[in-house]
Design an enzyme around this catalytic site. Structure first.
Site: not given
Length: 186
Positions: A60, A111
């Site tokens: 994040g 990610c």
């Protein structure tokens, strides 16, 4: 390593295997380590540790921002749909295989793993055929709607319930029937 709490067991096992292999190659004991009980505080401590020379933060934006603010060189990869472009001169079978390997080995939890394929028009049909042969299932508009219901939260974010789940499990959660050999939902 400071893994996401949902991936702590598998990341610790991976770090253990990496360290064992690295020791056989002659690296110093303790070169590779992993937090066994990752917390935001433990991750902050790790990033500030004097023995850490560079940080690779995937996750994040809060984590990426913390890495950039650590005072150390840092590379950050926030959440996103990492695209892979297959250009017309590519070995299409190899490219599709590599993309599927990148996103399937950990069910796309990183990610930085491939999350989208962009294909040069002249090789589109071959890429579709190779993706299908490799366990990719192209969803209909109706199936995509069902998938969105379980994959996206009301805030428009990726649902943590599907993170790290196999394509089969995600399809099951969405009420989508797919063949047992399904590796990727497209």
């Amino acid at each position: 390593f400071s893994p996401h709490p949902a991936a702590a067991r598998s990341t610790n096992e991976t770090a253990r295997l990496l360290m064992r292999t690295a020791l056989e190659a002659g690296v110093p004991e303790g070169l590779i380590g992993c937090l066994s009980q990752p917390t935001p505080q433990a991750t902050q401590e790790l990033m500030r540790n004097r023995r850490v020379g560079v940080i690779l933060a995937t996750g994040g934006m809060g984590l990426v921002k913390a890495a950039y603010s650590s005072g150390k060189p840092a590379y950050g990869v926030g959440p996103g749909n990492v695209p892979a472009f297959i250009e017309r001169s590519a070995d299409v079978a190899r490219a599709v295989s590599d993309i599927f390997t990148g996103t399937c080995f950990d069910n796309g939890t990183l990610c930085s793993s491939e999350q989208a394929m962009i294909v040069d028009e002249p090789i589109k049909d071959e890429a579709i055929a190779r993706a299908t042969e490799s366990g990719g299932v192209f969803l209909t508009s109706e199936q995509i709607g069902k998938l969105q219901q379980v994959a996206i939260t009301s805030e428009g974010k990726l649902s943590p319930k599907i993170v790290g789940q196999s394509a089969l499990r995600i399809a099951e959660m969405a009420g989508i029937n797919v063949p047992p050999a399904t590796r990727v939902l497209l």
